[in-house]
Design an enzyme around this catalytic site. Sequence first.
Site, PDB file in Angstrom:
ATOM      1  N   TYR A  38       0.830  -1.203   0.000  1.00 26.53           N
ATOM      2  CA  TYR A  38       0.000   0.000   0.000  1.00 26.53           C
ATOM      3  C   TYR A  38       0.861   1.248   0.000  1.00 26.53           C
ATOM      4  CZ  TYR A  38       0.702   0.852   5.045  1.00 26.53           C
ATOM      5  OH  TYR A  38       1.236   1.120   6.277  1.00 26.53           O
ATOM      6  N   LYS A 152       6.521  -1.733   2.152  1.00 26.15           N
ATOM      7  CA  LYS A 152       5.268  -1.212   2.724  1.00 26.15           C
ATOM      8  C   LYS A 152       4.149  -2.224   2.464  1.00 26.15           C
ATOM      9  CE  LYS A 152       2.919   3.244   3.294  1.00 26.15           C
ATOM     10  NZ  LYS A 152       3.009   3.449   4.734  1.00 26.15           N
ATOM     11  N   GLU A 184      11.009   2.289  14.999  1.00 24.50           N
ATOM     12  CA  GLU A 184      10.194   3.403  14.485  1.00 24.50           C
ATOM     13  C   GLU A 184       8.825   3.339  15.148  1.00 24.50           C
ATOM     14  OE1 GLU A 184       9.388   2.846  10.234  1.00 24.50           O
ATOM     15  OE2 GLU A 184       9.536   0.683  10.534  1.00 24.50           O
ATOM     16  N   LEU A 209      10.757   1.314   7.661  1.00 21.49           N
ATOM     17  CA  LEU A 209      10.245   1.792   6.384  1.00 21.49           C
ATOM     18  C   LEU A 209      10.994   3.077   6.024  1.00 21.49           C
ATOM     19  CD1 LEU A 209       7.815   1.243   4.356  1.00 21.49           C
ATOM     20  CD2 LEU A 209       6.782   3.234   5.437  1.00 21.49           C
TER      21      LEU A 209
HETATM   22  N1  PLP Z   1       7.134   3.880   9.443  1.00 16.66           N
HETATM   23  C1  PLP Z   1       6.040   3.109   9.343  1.00 16.66           C
HETATM   24  C2  PLP Z   1       6.041   1.743   9.941  1.00 16.66           C
HETATM   25  C3  PLP Z   1       4.891   3.593   8.676  1.00 16.66           C
HETATM   26  O1  PLP Z   1       3.798   2.821   8.564  1.00 16.66           O
HETATM   27  C4  PLP Z   1       4.922   4.910   8.135  1.00 16.66           C
HETATM   28  C5  PLP Z   1       3.773   5.468   7.439  1.00 16.66           C
HETATM   29  O2  PLP Z   1       2.728   4.875   7.326  1.00 16.66           O
HETATM   30  C6  PLP Z   1       6.080   5.674   8.265  1.00 16.66           C
HETATM   31  C7  PLP Z   1       7.175   5.121   8.918  1.00 16.66           C
HETATM   32  C8  PLP Z   1       6.170   7.063   7.701  1.00 16.66           C
HETATM   33  O3  PLP Z   1       6.352   7.022   6.306  1.00 16.66           O
HETATM   34  P1  PLP Z   1       5.898   8.230   5.378  1.00 16.66           P
HETATM   35  O4  PLP Z   1       6.584   9.451   5.917  1.00 16.66           O
HETATM   36  O5  PLP Z   1       6.380   7.859   4.032  1.00 16.66           O
HETATM   37  O6  PLP Z   1       4.413   8.315   5.497  1.00 16.66           O
END
Ligand code: PLP
Length: 294
Positions: A38, A152, A184, A209
Site C-alpha cells: 500500500y 510497505k 520506528e 520503512l
Molecule cells: N514507518 C512506518 C512503519 C509507517 O507505517 C509509516 C507510514 O505509514 C512511516 C514510517 C512514515 O512514512 P511516510 O513518511 O512515508 O508516510
Amino acid sequence: MNLPPKPRVVYAQGRFVPIEEASVPVMDRGFLFGDGIYEVTAVLDGKFVDNEPHLARLERSLSAIGIRNPFSAGQWTALQRNLVDYNALREGIVYIQVTRGVFEREFTCPDEVEPNVVMFTQAKNIRENPSAETGVAVISTPDLRWARRDIKSTSLLAQVLAKQEARAAGVAEAWMVEDGMVTEGASSTAFIINARNEIVTRPLSNAILPGVTRSCVLALADEKGLSLAERPFSIAEAIAAREAFLTSASTFVMPVVSIDGKTIGDGAPGPLTRQLRKMYFAAIDAERHRETAE
Ligand code: PLP
C-alpha cells in the site's frame, strides 16, 4: 437549495464507484494472506504532497515482492487526481493498495494473475491538526514485525497490535523497540533532538520503512545547516532528550511530549520541532508557488 450529499467514491476492480457499490472478491490475496502493498500520499489544498517519492516507493515495494506494477507513475497520478476530484478532497490522504490478485486460495500464485487495485480518500486535518499544538504522547512496545520492514506491506498485524496497545494506554502512537533500540513508530518515523541539538533518527535498513516525510525533513534540516545524526537511539535516551517528534505523510512533523508517561523536556512541543514543522509547510507552499509561476 440543499443539494444531496455527494456519495464517497472509491476505485475498485478498475472503476470509480460509490463506496456502497464497491466490493473486493473473497479470493483476493490481500484479504486472505495480506499479500499486497500500500501507499499513502497527503493532499493539501487539493494537491498532492511529495507524490513522486511515494509512487517510487510503491514501485520498489511491489518489485521487492514480485508483484507487477499495473500502472505507470503518470497513470497512478491521473487515477489519484480523479479520485480527489470526485470526492472534492481539499485536505487528507489518498490510499492505494495493490494485491497480488484474485486466485483460488493456495500459497503460490501464477505470475499471470492480474494485480488487484483499490484506492480511496480520507479527509483529515493536516495543517490545523490540534495535536500539533499540544504534542502527542507515545508508549514503547516490542517490535514484533518481520525482517523486511522496508517493504510497505499490507500485512500490518504487529502494527495493529502496537496501535491497540497505544489506544488502550490513551496515547497516539507506539514506538517499537528491538534489541534495546527504537526502530520506528507503528505508522511513523521516530526522531529525537539531544542536548547538543542534534536531530537523531535511525538510519535506513531493512529494520524500518524508508519514510518519505523522514527523507524530506532530513533534507530540509540539512539545507538549513541543522546538525543530523542517523543512528539508533534507546527509549532512555529519548526520555532524556531535549525534544522528540514523529513524521508521516498524514501528520508531517508531530511533536512527541511524553514516552511511557515520562515527560520530554518541559512537556510542550520543542522549539526546533516547531521550526521543522513550519519549514515543512513552507517548503510545500514554496513548491506550489513555483508550480503556479511556471
Ligand atoms: N514507518 C512506518 C512503519 C509507517 O507505517 C509509516 C507510514 O505509514 C512511516 C514510517 C512514515 O512514512 P511516510 O513518511 O512515508 O508516510
